[in-house]
Design an enzyme around this catalytic site. Structure first.
Site, mmCIF file in Angstrom:
data_model
loop_
_atom_site.group_PDB
_atom_site.id
_atom_site.type_symbol
_atom_site.label_atom_id
_atom_site.label_comp_id
_atom_site.label_asym_id
_atom_site.label_seq_id
_atom_site.Cartn_x
_atom_site.Cartn_y
_atom_site.Cartn_z
ATOM 1 N N ILE A 187 -7.020 7.467 -1.404
ATOM 2 C CA ILE A 187 -7.212 5.776 -1.360
ATOM 3 C C ILE A 187 -7.961 5.510 -0.343
ATOM 4 O O ILE A 187 -7.870 6.213 0.777
ATOM 5 C CB ILE A 187 -5.784 5.441 -1.259
ATOM 6 C CG1 ILE A 187 -5.661 3.773 -1.219
ATOM 7 C CG2 ILE A 187 -4.864 5.964 -0.089
ATOM 8 C CD1 ILE A 187 -4.308 3.091 -1.328
ATOM 9 N N SER A 188 -8.978 4.746 -0.406
ATOM 10 C CA SER A 188 -9.921 4.505 0.656
ATOM 11 C C SER A 188 -9.055 3.942 1.933
ATOM 12 O O SER A 188 -8.194 3.218 1.819
ATOM 13 C CB SER A 188 -11.001 3.503 0.072
ATOM 14 O OG SER A 188 -11.613 4.249 -0.910
ATOM 15 N N GLN A 189 -10.001 3.794 3.009
ATOM 16 C CA GLN A 189 -9.576 3.182 4.155
ATOM 17 C C GLN A 189 -9.290 1.625 3.805
ATOM 18 O O GLN A 189 -10.426 1.164 3.386
ATOM 19 C CB GLN A 189 -10.494 3.520 5.264
ATOM 20 C CG GLN A 189 -10.230 2.883 6.585
ATOM 21 C CD GLN A 189 -11.151 3.147 7.660
ATOM 22 O OE1 GLN A 189 -12.100 3.987 7.184
ATOM 23 N NE2 GLN A 189 -11.082 2.616 8.913
ATOM 24 N N PRO A 190 -8.575 1.019 4.434
ATOM 25 C CA PRO A 190 -8.317 -0.620 4.064
ATOM 26 C C PRO A 190 -9.802 -1.092 4.581
ATOM 27 O O PRO A 190 -9.999 -2.059 4.125
ATOM 28 C CB PRO A 190 -7.215 -0.883 5.027
ATOM 29 C CG PRO A 190 -6.158 0.311 4.897
ATOM 30 C CD PRO A 190 -7.229 1.401 5.013
ATOM 31 N N ARG A 227 0.771 -1.251 0.048
ATOM 32 C CA ARG A 227 -0.005 0.083 -0.078
ATOM 33 C C ARG A 227 0.799 1.465 -0.102
ATOM 34 O O ARG A 227 0.396 2.255 -0.474
ATOM 35 C CB ARG A 227 -0.958 0.023 1.153
ATOM 36 C CG ARG A 227 -1.978 1.074 1.202
ATOM 37 C CD ARG A 227 -3.025 0.934 2.168
ATOM 38 N NE ARG A 227 -4.425 1.747 2.022
ATOM 39 C CZ ARG A 227 -4.279 2.853 2.973
ATOM 40 N NH1 ARG A 227 -3.592 3.083 4.053
ATOM 41 N NH2 ARG A 227 -5.495 3.597 2.854
#
Ligand code: SAM
Length: 227
Positions: free
Chosen positions: A69-72, A43
């Site tokens: 980038i979205s939260q995992p 990431r």
């Protein structure tokens, strides 16, 4: 599916990657295919370089062009909601950094992804090439879907929509699922819509997610989104 990971620092974040995946498991992500794939994806390569040290915190982070980038957890949750079998055809709206598309590829899906911002589309393409990620990516308005390759077994929208774009419903196969955050600027409910027949849908809902806007013909108008 494997990634080309022959760069020197890959192992530097191995422990952090493992711990993130473990946190996701504790938060209720049960699909081991998702967890195992996330345990492989670097990431740190997908985030803005200033945020490399936060790459394995469970938070959304900046990328170029004021996007994120979205939260995992959100990535894993939405992927789990898609409930895809290996080899399924899946369309992502909002390529962004390319992380979500990489995850779907690693899980063995046939991936199509659309991004409206040209710079992000090109940057993600380069990332796919570097990591050996074989996905189909396009620059365009994803609120219209990607008709040429429809129908899709799953469609995942990674930006906030004011309402469900009809072209995406039309481009689902029977039993296919659309996962899309719908709401206003403060929060969006996650809609999980299953196509159970031609023009017949079943809808479930999960609450409280926050995304950047889905801008396009069937989304927010450019400049309209109330920030
Ligand atoms: N899935 C991405 C990832 O893995 O990094 C994160 C996506 S980011 C939260 C949302 C993305 O949706 C942004 O890159 C934004 O430019 C894009 N977007 C917004 N409206 C769009 C549209 N109509 N069509 C395609 N992409 C759109």
């Amino acid at each position: 599916m494997e990634l080309k990971l022959n760069y020197p620092d890959y192992n530097k974040f191995k422990e952090a990657r493992f711990q993130l995946v473990d946190r996701l498991r504790q938060r209720g992500i049960k699909d081991e295919r998702i967890l195992s794939a996330m345990n492989k994806i670097p990431r740190e390569l997908f985030v803005d370089p200033t945020f490399v040290l936060q790459a394995y915190e469970d938070v959304a982070l900046p990328i170029d062009c004021n996007q994120t980038i979205s939260q995992p957890y959100t990535v894993a949750f939405m992927t789990q909601c898609l409930n895809l079998k290996e080899g399924s055809k899946v369309l992502e709206i909002g390529t962004g950094s390319g992380y979500q598309a990489t995850l779907l590829y690693l899980m063995g899906m046939r991936v199509y992804t659309v991004e409206r911002i040209y710079e992000l589309h090109i940057k993600a393409k380069k990332m796919f090439e570097m990591l050996g990620v074989d996905v189909n990516s396009k620059w365009g308005d994803g609120t219209l879907g990607w008709k040429e390759f429809a129908p899709y077994d799953g469609i995942i929208v990674t930006a906030a929509a004011p309402k469900v774009p009809e072209p995406l419903l039309e481009q689902l196969s029977i039993n296919g699922r659309l996962v899309i955050p719908v709401g206003d600027r403060s929060y969006q409910a996650m809609y999980i819509i299953t196509k159970i027949g031609e023009d017949q849908y079943k809808q479930e809902q999960e609450h409280y997610f926050k995304f950047v806007p889905l801008i396009g013909e069937k989304g927010w108008a450019n400049g309209e989104y109330p920030l």
